[in-house]
Design a protein around this motif. Sequence first.
Motif, short mmCIF file in Angstrom:
data_model
loop_
_atom_site.label_atom_id
_atom_site.label_comp_id
_atom_site.label_asym_id
_atom_site.label_seq_id
_atom_site.Cartn_x
_atom_site.Cartn_y
_atom_site.Cartn_z
N GLU A 153 0.83 -1.20 0.00
CA GLU A 153 0.00 0.00 0.00
C GLU A 153 0.86 1.25 0.00
O GLU A 153 0.50 2.26 -0.63
CB GLU A 153 -0.95 -0.02 1.19
N ALA A 154 2.01 1.21 0.66
CA ALA A 154 2.93 2.34 0.64
C ALA A 154 3.50 2.59 -0.76
O ALA A 154 3.92 3.71 -1.07
CB ALA A 154 4.07 2.11 1.63
N ARG A 155 3.49 1.54 -1.58
CA ARG A 155 3.96 1.66 -2.97
C ARG A 155 2.82 2.04 -3.92
O ARG A 155 3.01 2.08 -5.13
CB ARG A 155 4.57 0.34 -3.43
N GLY A 156 1.64 2.27 -3.39
CA GLY A 156 0.52 2.70 -4.23
C GLY A 156 -0.37 1.61 -4.74
O GLY A 156 -1.26 1.86 -5.58
N TYR A 157 -0.21 0.40 -4.23
CA TYR A 157 -1.06 -0.71 -4.66
C TYR A 157 -2.37 -0.74 -3.87
O TYR A 157 -2.40 -0.38 -2.69
CB TYR A 157 -0.35 -2.05 -4.45
N VAL A 158 -3.41 -1.19 -4.52
CA VAL A 158 -4.66 -1.55 -3.85
C VAL A 158 -4.55 -3.02 -3.50
O VAL A 158 -4.36 -3.86 -4.39
CB VAL A 158 -5.89 -1.30 -4.75
N CYS A 159 -4.64 -3.35 -2.22
CA CYS A 159 -4.42 -4.73 -1.77
C CYS A 159 -5.73 -5.37 -1.32
O CYS A 159 -6.50 -4.77 -0.58
CB CYS A 159 -3.43 -4.75 -0.61
#
Length: 250
Positions: free
Chosen positions: A26-32
């Motif tokens: 999530e810190a890398r911009g992914y939706v998890c």
Amino acid sequence: MTKTVVMVHGVNCGGWCFEPFRGVFEARGYVCHTPDLIGHGADKADGIAKLTGVGIADYREQMTAFVGALPEKPVLLGHSMGAVIAQQLAARGLAEKLVLVSPAARAGILPSADSEKQLGQDLMSLGPFWTRAFDPNFEIARKISLNGLPPGRQRQVFDAFGPESGQALFELFLWMFDRTGATAVDTNAVSCPVLTLSGTEDRVVPLATAKATANSYPGSPFWTLDGHAHMLVMEDGAGKVAGRVADWLG
């Protein structure tokens, strides 16, 4: 490039086991997304009843529906049993990339170590275990799956575990007797990039067994993680591992 990741958990676990990975992604911009399989995680209440008669095919169809409802094709990251399911979904063209963490053996991969053979023998000693579901055992889990965690943490993680389907365990560990081929994967149909990683101290899926999965995808990378065991997604250093995976994804 997809910015969606679906993480599929393994035996006795739930989506909760991916929290260290989720934070990094999530810190890398992914939706998890970390869904709970039937009767697992937040759905583990009355899990024995829910899981009796449920097998890998039920988990697979549940995850197929979940992934199919997403707005974009995701990265699929599977741990242990979840890695078998993730491969099956990738063979259906549902993955942008595929990450296999401590992957359980699919149909066709034989045990590579005495610990795997012992686990199969222990299951067979329970009688027709495939007809029911049952709770995990702390002493067994402590020795074979939680051995990469400090003693105090072992009990904490175990207390989050839930029951598992005997049918699913039969299909995973005694696949050679499963007439339905529930854990079979058409590896030739997997066309996306694949990354496999496993720990040197894994007593559930020994390194050689994990490598056999990776060898099904010629040219794909295999990471050997020194000092890590089966629950590497939660062990000390899990965030660092997740960061390496995120780097590989680009």
